[in-house]
Motif scaffolding. Structure first.
Motif, PDB file in Angstrom:
ATOM      1  N   SER A  73       0.940  -1.243   0.001  1.00  0.00           N
ATOM      2  CA  SER A  73       0.014   0.161  -0.094  1.00  0.00           C
ATOM      3  C   SER A  73       0.685   1.201  -0.070  1.00  0.00           C
ATOM      4  O   SER A  73       1.869   1.428   0.534  1.00  0.00           O
ATOM      5  CB  SER A  73      -0.718   0.196   1.151  1.00  0.00           C
ATOM      6  OG  SER A  73      -1.740   1.086   1.256  1.00  0.00           O
ATOM      7  N   ILE A 107       0.202   5.252   0.477  1.00  0.00           N
ATOM      8  CA  ILE A 107      -0.797   6.400   0.795  1.00  0.00           C
ATOM      9  C   ILE A 107       0.053   7.447   1.351  1.00  0.00           C
ATOM     10  O   ILE A 107       0.965   7.328   2.273  1.00  0.00           O
ATOM     11  CB  ILE A 107      -1.657   5.809   1.918  1.00  0.00           C
ATOM     12  CG1 ILE A 107      -2.469   4.497   1.569  1.00  0.00           C
ATOM     13  CG2 ILE A 107      -2.559   6.915   2.429  1.00  0.00           C
ATOM     14  CD1 ILE A 107      -3.460   3.923   2.657  1.00  0.00           C
ATOM     15  N   ASN A 166      -4.642   7.817  -1.501  1.00  0.00           N
ATOM     16  CA  ASN A 166      -4.236   6.202  -1.711  1.00  0.00           C
ATOM     17  C   ASN A 166      -3.899   6.125  -3.232  1.00  0.00           C
ATOM     18  O   ASN A 166      -4.614   5.774  -4.108  1.00  0.00           O
ATOM     19  CB  ASN A 166      -5.450   5.050  -1.397  1.00  0.00           C
ATOM     20  CG  ASN A 166      -5.010   4.052  -1.251  1.00  0.00           C
ATOM     21  OD1 ASN A 166      -4.091   3.356  -1.828  1.00  0.00           O
ATOM     22  ND2 ASN A 166      -6.080   3.112  -0.457  1.00  0.00           N
ATOM     23  N   THR A 211      -2.386   3.314  -4.285  1.00  0.00           N
ATOM     24  CA  THR A 211      -2.591   1.934  -4.744  1.00  0.00           C
ATOM     25  C   THR A 211      -3.883   1.730  -5.146  1.00  0.00           C
ATOM     26  O   THR A 211      -4.345   0.697  -5.778  1.00  0.00           O
ATOM     27  CB  THR A 211      -2.163   1.146  -3.944  1.00  0.00           C
ATOM     28  OG1 THR A 211      -2.813   1.416  -2.675  1.00  0.00           O
ATOM     29  CG2 THR A 211      -0.780   1.224  -3.620  1.00  0.00           C
ATOM     30  N   LYS A 212      -4.871   2.775  -5.035  1.00  0.00           N
ATOM     31  CA  LYS A 212      -6.325   2.334  -5.443  1.00  0.00           C
ATOM     32  C   LYS A 212      -6.920   3.672  -6.328  1.00  0.00           C
ATOM     33  O   LYS A 212      -6.598   4.839  -5.956  1.00  0.00           O
ATOM     34  CB  LYS A 212      -7.357   2.407  -4.114  1.00  0.00           C
ATOM     35  CG  LYS A 212      -7.069   1.062  -3.531  1.00  0.00           C
ATOM     36  CD  LYS A 212      -8.171   1.091  -2.347  1.00  0.00           C
ATOM     37  CE  LYS A 212      -8.007  -0.275  -1.514  1.00  0.00           C
ATOM     38  NZ  LYS A 212      -9.039  -0.181  -0.329  1.00  0.00           N
ATOM     39  N   TYR A 226      -3.930   3.646   6.457  1.00  0.00           N
ATOM     40  CA  TYR A 226      -3.833   5.328   6.626  1.00  0.00           C
ATOM     41  C   TYR A 226      -3.387   5.422   7.674  1.00  0.00           C
ATOM     42  O   TYR A 226      -2.597   6.423   7.767  1.00  0.00           O
ATOM     43  CB  TYR A 226      -5.341   5.589   6.381  1.00  0.00           C
ATOM     44  CG  TYR A 226      -6.071   5.638   5.052  1.00  0.00           C
ATOM     45  CD1 TYR A 226      -6.109   6.495   4.174  1.00  0.00           C
ATOM     46  CD2 TYR A 226      -6.706   4.365   5.024  1.00  0.00           C
ATOM     47  CE1 TYR A 226      -6.807   6.315   2.972  1.00  0.00           C
ATOM     48  CE2 TYR A 226      -7.397   4.137   3.691  1.00  0.00           C
ATOM     49  CZ  TYR A 226      -7.255   5.042   2.681  1.00  0.00           C
ATOM     50  OH  TYR A 226      -8.091   4.776   1.369  1.00  0.00           O
TER      51      TYR A 226
END
Length: 255
Positions: free
Chosen positions: A77, A79, A123, A125-126, A236
């Motif tokens: 991830s 963020i 984010n 990765t999204k 997060y």
């Protein structure tokens, strides 16, 4: 964008200081009747103060991290988090000041500060329609604090007197919820410096003051992630490793 706003605020404060210096220098060319001529000779006195402030916070991002979901699957991830705007806050308190000599005073100023910092998480990765998914948090702060300041004041010129100050401020943060992405520590210490001027009026003395407060150490509660029940929130929370806090205040003292 936030750094541009921060630079603009500093520029405006510097311009205000220059304008005050020029105005007081011009008024010194002519002697006037002094209001409250003996007010500064008191060994100790009380007062009140009210003002506005801006709370800033510099976040250190962790970068790409490994995340383990509820099924034990490991993924990466990425963020990033930042404070993306300034929200004005309000502060009020009392003052007790000791006269050390003609030019130095020691001030104790307990106060309560109501404010907030708006945090945005991106984010990377999204994505949704090729846009980065964003989450926000309004990080509210209610500080009970007490400033301990040493004040150096210049000679009085008619009904004005310039001064500088420096000191230390222990603070207790009363806010923070278990459901927040980020939470600050309960206790923190600020170093501070500032400047202002005394305005002697017929019945009291008014003191406009600009002060800069810098938090010492990491203000982030790093153990907060262990209290989160929502596993999706932990990515997060872990995305931020430390936080440096700063506060800029504009305060009016009445004595």
């Amino acid at each position: 964008m936030l750094r541009d706003v921060d630079y603009y605020v500093r520029q405006q404060i510097a311009a205000l200081a220059c304008a005050l210096l020029v105005g007081l220098t011009a008024s010194a060319q002519e002697r006037k009747v002094q209001n409250k001529p003996y007010i500064d000779l008191r060994p100790f006195h009380f007062g009140i103060h009210v003002g506005m402030h801006l709370q800033d916070m510099e976040l250190l991002n962790a970068g790409p991290i490994e995340v383990v979901d509820a099924d034990g699957n490991v993924s990466t991830s990425f963020i990033s988090a930042d404070q993306n705007r300034f929200d004005p806050g309000f502060n009020v308190g009392v003052t007790g000041e000791f006269r050390l000599n003609e030019f130095f005073q020691f001030r104790i100023a307990p106060a309560i500060y109501f404010g907030s910092r708006h945090i945005i998480f991106r984010n990377h990765t999204k994505t949704t329609d090729e846009a980065v998914v964003e989450e926000t948090q309004d990080l509210k702060s209610v500080y009970i604090l007490s400033a301990f300041d040493l004040i150096f004041a210049g000679p009085r010129v008619n009904n004005h007197r310039l001064y500088m100050l420096g000191g230390i401020t222990p603070a207790l943060n009363l806010t923070g919820k278990a459901s927040d992405y980020l939470r600050l520590k309960r206790g923190q210490v600020f170093m501070e410096f500032g400047f202002g001027f005394d305005r002697y009026l017929p019945y009291f003395k008014c003191r406009p003051e600009v002060k800069f407060m810098f938090g010492l150490g990491n203000a982030l509660d790093t153990g907060h992630v262990n209290e989160l029940r929502d596993e999706n929130m932990k990515a997060y929370t872990n995305a931020v490793t430390s936080a440096k806090t700063r506060i800029i205040t504009l305060t009016l003292y009445f004595e």
